[in-house]
Design a protein around this motif. Sequence first.
Motif, PDB file in Angstrom:
ATOM      1  N   SER A 129       0.814  -1.216   0.000  1.00 21.25           N
ATOM      2  CA  SER A 129       0.000   0.000   0.000  1.00 21.25           C
ATOM      3  C   SER A 129       0.850   1.270   0.000  1.00 21.25           C
ATOM      4  CB  SER A 129      -0.956   0.003   1.192  1.00 21.25           C
ATOM      5  OG  SER A 129      -0.244   0.158   2.397  1.00 21.25           O
ATOM      6  N   VAL A 130       2.134   1.151   0.313  1.00 24.14           N
ATOM      7  CA  VAL A 130       3.042   2.301   0.213  1.00 24.14           C
ATOM      8  C   VAL A 130       3.990   2.145  -0.970  1.00 24.14           C
ATOM      9  CG1 VAL A 130       2.984   2.972   2.644  1.00 24.14           C
ATOM     10  CG2 VAL A 130       4.661   1.314   1.876  1.00 24.14           C
ATOM     11  N   GLY A 131       3.737   1.160  -1.805  1.00 31.02           N
ATOM     12  CA  GLY A 131       4.532   0.978  -3.018  1.00 31.02           C
ATOM     13  C   GLY A 131       5.748   0.108  -2.853  1.00 31.02           C
ATOM     14  N   LEU A 132       5.829  -0.676  -1.785  1.00 31.95           N
ATOM     15  CA  LEU A 132       6.982  -1.538  -1.555  1.00 31.95           C
ATOM     16  C   LEU A 132       6.588  -3.012  -1.648  1.00 31.95           C
ATOM     17  CD1 LEU A 132       8.651   0.313   1.430  1.00 31.95           C
ATOM     18  CD2 LEU A 132       9.373   0.304  -0.945  1.00 31.95           C
ATOM     19  N   SER A 133       6.379  -3.473  -2.840  1.00 23.93           N
ATOM     20  CA  SER A 133       6.100  -4.897  -3.007  1.00 23.93           C
ATOM     21  C   SER A 133       7.415  -5.639  -3.219  1.00 23.93           C
ATOM     22  CB  SER A 133       5.144  -5.120  -4.176  1.00 23.93           C
ATOM     23  OG  SER A 133       5.710  -4.613  -5.363  1.00 23.93           O
ATOM     24  N   ALA A 134       7.381  -6.944  -3.172  1.00 29.82           N
ATOM     25  CA  ALA A 134       8.593  -7.764  -3.186  1.00 29.82           C
ATOM     26  C   ALA A 134       9.417  -7.576  -4.459  1.00 29.82           C
ATOM     27  CB  ALA A 134       8.224  -9.225  -3.009  1.00 29.82           C
ATOM     28  N   TRP A 135       8.802  -7.466  -5.596  1.00 32.03           N
ATOM     29  CA  TRP A 135       9.571  -7.370  -6.838  1.00 32.03           C
ATOM     30  C   TRP A 135      10.291  -6.040  -6.965  1.00 32.03           C
ATOM     31  CZ3 TRP A 135       8.560  -3.616 -10.445  1.00 32.03           C
ATOM     32  CH2 TRP A 135       7.339  -2.954 -10.321  1.00 32.03           C
ATOM     33  N   ARG A 136       9.867  -5.037  -6.236  1.00 30.32           N
ATOM     34  CA  ARG A 136      10.507  -3.725  -6.331  1.00 30.32           C
ATOM     35  C   ARG A 136      11.795  -3.639  -5.527  1.00 30.32           C
ATOM     36  NH1 ARG A 136       5.513   0.506  -6.593  1.00 30.32           N
ATOM     37  NH2 ARG A 136       4.539  -0.462  -8.377  1.00 30.32           N
ATOM     38  N   TRP A 137      12.025  -4.571  -4.615  1.00 27.23           N
ATOM     39  CA  TRP A 137      13.275  -4.565  -3.851  1.00 27.23           C
ATOM     40  C   TRP A 137      14.467  -4.705  -4.779  1.00 27.23           C
ATOM     41  CZ3 TRP A 137      13.462  -2.526   0.646  1.00 27.23           C
ATOM     42  CH2 TRP A 137      12.350  -2.572   1.482  1.00 27.23           C
ATOM     43  N   ARG A 138      14.285  -5.418  -5.869  1.00 32.84           N
ATOM     44  CA  ARG A 138      15.359  -5.555  -6.853  1.00 32.84           C
ATOM     45  C   ARG A 138      15.703  -4.183  -7.424  1.00 32.84           C
ATOM     46  NH1 ARG A 138      13.753  -8.678 -12.081  1.00 32.84           N
ATOM     47  NH2 ARG A 138      12.090  -7.263 -11.583  1.00 32.84           N
ATOM     48  N   HIS A 139      14.699  -3.369  -7.698  1.00 35.26           N
ATOM     49  CA  HIS A 139      14.927  -2.024  -8.215  1.00 35.26           C
ATOM     50  C   HIS A 139      15.578  -1.129  -7.162  1.00 35.26           C
ATOM     51  CE1 HIS A 139      12.738  -2.873 -11.864  1.00 35.26           C
ATOM     52  NE2 HIS A 139      11.741  -3.349 -11.136  1.00 35.26           N
ATOM     53  N   VAL A 140      15.179  -1.292  -5.916  1.00 41.19           N
ATOM     54  CA  VAL A 140      15.779  -0.512  -4.834  1.00 41.19           C
ATOM     55  C   VAL A 140      17.259  -0.859  -4.706  1.00 41.19           C
ATOM     56  CG1 VAL A 140      15.776  -0.147  -2.331  1.00 41.19           C
ATOM     57  CG2 VAL A 140      13.620  -0.222  -3.572  1.00 41.19           C
ATOM     58  N   ALA A 141      17.574  -2.148  -4.719  1.00 41.30           N
ATOM     59  CA  ALA A 141      18.969  -2.578  -4.608  1.00 41.30           C
ATOM     60  C   ALA A 141      19.796  -2.057  -5.781  1.00 41.30           C
ATOM     61  CB  ALA A 141      19.041  -4.096  -4.528  1.00 41.30           C
ATOM     62  N   THR A 142      19.235  -2.124  -6.979  1.00 41.59           N
ATOM     63  CA  THR A 142      19.945  -1.612  -8.157  1.00 41.59           C
ATOM     64  C   THR A 142      20.189  -0.116  -8.028  1.00 41.59           C
ATOM     65  OG1 THR A 142      18.904  -3.312  -9.509  1.00 41.59           O
ATOM     66  CG2 THR A 142      19.860  -1.444 -10.669  1.00 41.59           C
ATOM     67  N   GLY A 143      19.214   0.630  -7.581  1.00 43.40           N
ATOM     68  CA  GLY A 143      19.369   2.067  -7.404  1.00 43.40           C
ATOM     69  C   GLY A 143      20.396   2.419  -6.341  1.00 43.40           C
ATOM     70  N   LEU A 144      20.384   1.664  -5.233  1.00 43.43           N
ATOM     71  CA  LEU A 144      21.378   1.915  -4.186  1.00 43.43           C
ATOM     72  C   LEU A 144      22.791   1.620  -4.676  1.00 43.43           C
ATOM     73  CD1 LEU A 144      19.538   0.519  -1.037  1.00 43.43           C
ATOM     74  CD2 LEU A 144      20.082   2.898  -1.546  1.00 43.43           C
ATOM     75  N   MET A 145      22.958   0.536  -5.413  1.00 38.61           N
ATOM     76  CA  MET A 145      24.295   0.197  -5.948  1.00 38.61           C
ATOM     77  C   MET A 145      24.746   1.236  -6.970  1.00 38.61           C
ATOM     78  SD  MET A 145      24.470  -3.930  -6.151  1.00 38.61           S
ATOM     79  CE  MET A 145      22.991  -4.177  -7.090  1.00 38.61           C
ATOM     80  N   ALA A 146      23.837   1.701  -7.814  1.00 32.88           N
ATOM     81  CA  ALA A 146      24.193   2.719  -8.798  1.00 32.88           C
ATOM     82  C   ALA A 146      24.582   4.022  -8.101  1.00 32.88           C
ATOM     83  CB  ALA A 146      23.032   2.957  -9.763  1.00 32.88           C
ATOM     84  N   GLY A 147      23.851   4.387  -7.059  1.00 34.35           N
ATOM     85  CA  GLY A 147      24.194   5.589  -6.301  1.00 34.35           C
ATOM     86  C   GLY A 147      25.529   5.468  -5.602  1.00 34.35           C
ATOM     87  N   ALA A 148      25.800   4.304  -5.015  1.00 33.74           N
ATOM     88  CA  ALA A 148      27.082   4.087  -4.335  1.00 33.74           C
ATOM     89  C   ALA A 148      28.228   4.103  -5.352  1.00 33.74           C
ATOM     90  CB  ALA A 148      27.053   2.763  -3.585  1.00 33.74           C
ATOM     91  N   ALA A 149      27.997   3.527  -6.531  1.00 31.78           N
ATOM     92  CA  ALA A 149      29.051   3.505  -7.553  1.00 31.78           C
ATOM     93  C   ALA A 149      29.317   4.907  -8.071  1.00 31.78           C
ATOM     94  CB  ALA A 149      28.633   2.583  -8.705  1.00 31.78           C
ATOM     95  N   ARG A 157      29.193   7.619  -6.380  1.00 37.15           N
ATOM     96  CA  ARG A 157      29.876   8.401  -5.329  1.00 37.15           C
ATOM     97  C   ARG A 157      31.359   8.077  -5.250  1.00 37.15           C
ATOM     98  NH1 ARG A 157      27.997  12.686  -3.193  1.00 37.15           N
ATOM     99  NH2 ARG A 157      29.051  12.205  -1.282  1.00 37.15           N
ATOM    100  N   SER A 158      31.764   6.937  -5.778  1.00 36.24           N
ATOM    101  CA  SER A 158      33.183   6.543  -5.635  1.00 36.24           C
ATOM    102  C   SER A 158      34.017   6.954  -6.808  1.00 36.24           C
ATOM    103  CB  SER A 158      33.287   5.048  -5.435  1.00 36.24           C
ATOM    104  OG  SER A 158      32.668   4.362  -6.489  1.00 36.24           O
TER     105      SER A 158
END
Length: 111
Positions: free
Chosen positions: A88-108, A110-111
């Motif tokens: 109901s807040v937009g965090l379903s299981a399949w979207r965690w993959r997108h979150v992880a990809t976005g976090l890795m892209a952001g971390a990459a 920054r370095s």
Amino acid sequence: MIDASAAGRTPGRRNPITWLFMEAEARPRRGWRLAAYLVILLVATGVVGSTTRGSLVTNVAGHAVIAVVALVVTYGFRRYVDRRPWHSVGLSAWRWRHVATGLMAGAASRS
């Protein structure tokens, strides 16, 4: 069994105190839920933040713990106080993959 008219109330009326604090679904009203969430979140992250001072590694680890604490508090409120599912807040299981990809892209980036 005592019916509503015998208790001195009409069947459609609620107690004014219950009306002030609770919704018809037996959950705290939205403002009270938000206030309680913010207080608990600020206290929890403040306690963790005050104990993680020092070197860069300690600071980074402290911020990671704060993020986990924020997720746990949010999950607890969604599950037990708000009684709503994650999707109901937009965090379903399949979207965690997108979150992880976005976090890795952001971390990459920054370095």
